[in-house]
Write an enzyme that holds these catalytic residues in place. Structure first.
Site, PDB file in Angstrom:
ATOM      1  CD  GLU A  83     -34.877   9.669  40.840  1.00 21.81           C
ATOM      2  OE1 GLU A  83     -35.557   8.919  40.115  1.00 21.81           O
ATOM      3  OE2 GLU A  83     -34.917   9.647  42.081  1.00 21.81           O
TER       4      GLU A  83
ATOM      5  CG  HIS B  24     -29.778  12.823  42.437  1.00 25.93           C
ATOM      6  ND1 HIS B  24     -30.806  13.715  42.240  1.00 25.93           N
ATOM      7  CD2 HIS B  24     -30.329  11.749  43.069  1.00 25.93           C
ATOM      8  CE1 HIS B  24     -31.927  13.208  42.741  1.00 25.93           C
ATOM      9  NE2 HIS B  24     -31.669  12.011  43.237  1.00 25.93           N
TER      10      HIS B  24
ATOM     11  CB  CYS C   7     -31.283   7.804  50.872  1.00 20.00           C
ATOM     12  SG  CYS C   7     -31.964   9.238  50.014  1.00 20.00           S
TER      13      CYS C   7
END
Lengths: 150, 150
Positions: B64, B104, B118
């Site tokens: 995405e 990615h 993240c």
């Protein structure tokens, strides 16, 4: 220059082109045995910095407080942290939240380095160190008193 | 309720009172074997979330892109990531920067789990998955083509 999309670890807790910095640029005797590396910063447009600090055995960060908050994750070793009036025993992967205006200090008390990530706002106020009155209040608790390094 | 100042790791990569969530709430077949835990969030007033994702061996995240950036640090295992047109081999403690609007995908290709932190803005746009035209462009590179899981 476009920021790199992959930054390898080159040695344990050292990264390609990321310098190992002094903990604080102004020096001082209120901390001991601690380095700083900035992993993510303004290039990343998140308004925060992610730093990696490593405290050598028996070292400590400055006892201080400030308006900005810290989000911390231990990623290496063990140690202890004072947050407010509580002393926490920290192991690898533990999380620590330092709320605004809260006295805090990290110490590598386990005979091994204490390495942690620390997330902060890029825009932040300067830390304040305790004066005599604040120290007296902190020292009223014998456990806290023996923990503090100033 | 005041957020806790210390959140212990209870089992490896599991934390006290932090639930293990689905990677995406809407389900889907465009990802495989991946969990999400939110380590720091709105309580911390930094405008960001720090999440821990873990991809099981042979699993992958969604391919995405979106306007918001990701700052990633691998904290467990090894794997690979596509960022833009580059495939990176990832080891523990490596850093990955996903710039805005960049395709990615993370994959646990090393026969072991791939766990990573993240960092994202709390306010962010919805990810976009590639349509046929975007996929064709990505697949023009044979290495990328064989890496992709859609």
């Amino acid at each position: 220059m476009t920021p790199k999309t992959h930054i390898s670890q080159t040695l344990p807790f050292r990264w390609q082109d990321i310098p190992v910095l002094a903990y604080k640029e102004d020096g001082g005797t209120h901390f001991k045995g601690i380095t700083r590396q900035v992993l993510f910063d303004e290039d990343d447009k998140l308004g925060v910095q992610l730093r990696y600090f490593e405290i050598a055995p028996e070292g400590h960060s400055t006892l201080e407080r400030h308006d900005h908050a810290h989000c911390v994750m231990v990623v290496k070793g063990r140690g202890q942290a004072l947050v407010g009036s509580e002393i926490h025993a920290l192991g690898t992967n533990d999380l620590v939240r330092v709320p605004p205006n809260t006295w805090h200090q990290f110490r590598a008390t386990a005979g091994e380095p204490l390495g942690f990530l620390c997330l902060v706002s890029r825009e932040r106020d300067k830390p304040e160190r305790p004066g005599a009155a604040a120290l007296a209040i902190l020292r009223a608790d014998p456990q806290v008193s023996s923990f503090l390094r100033v």
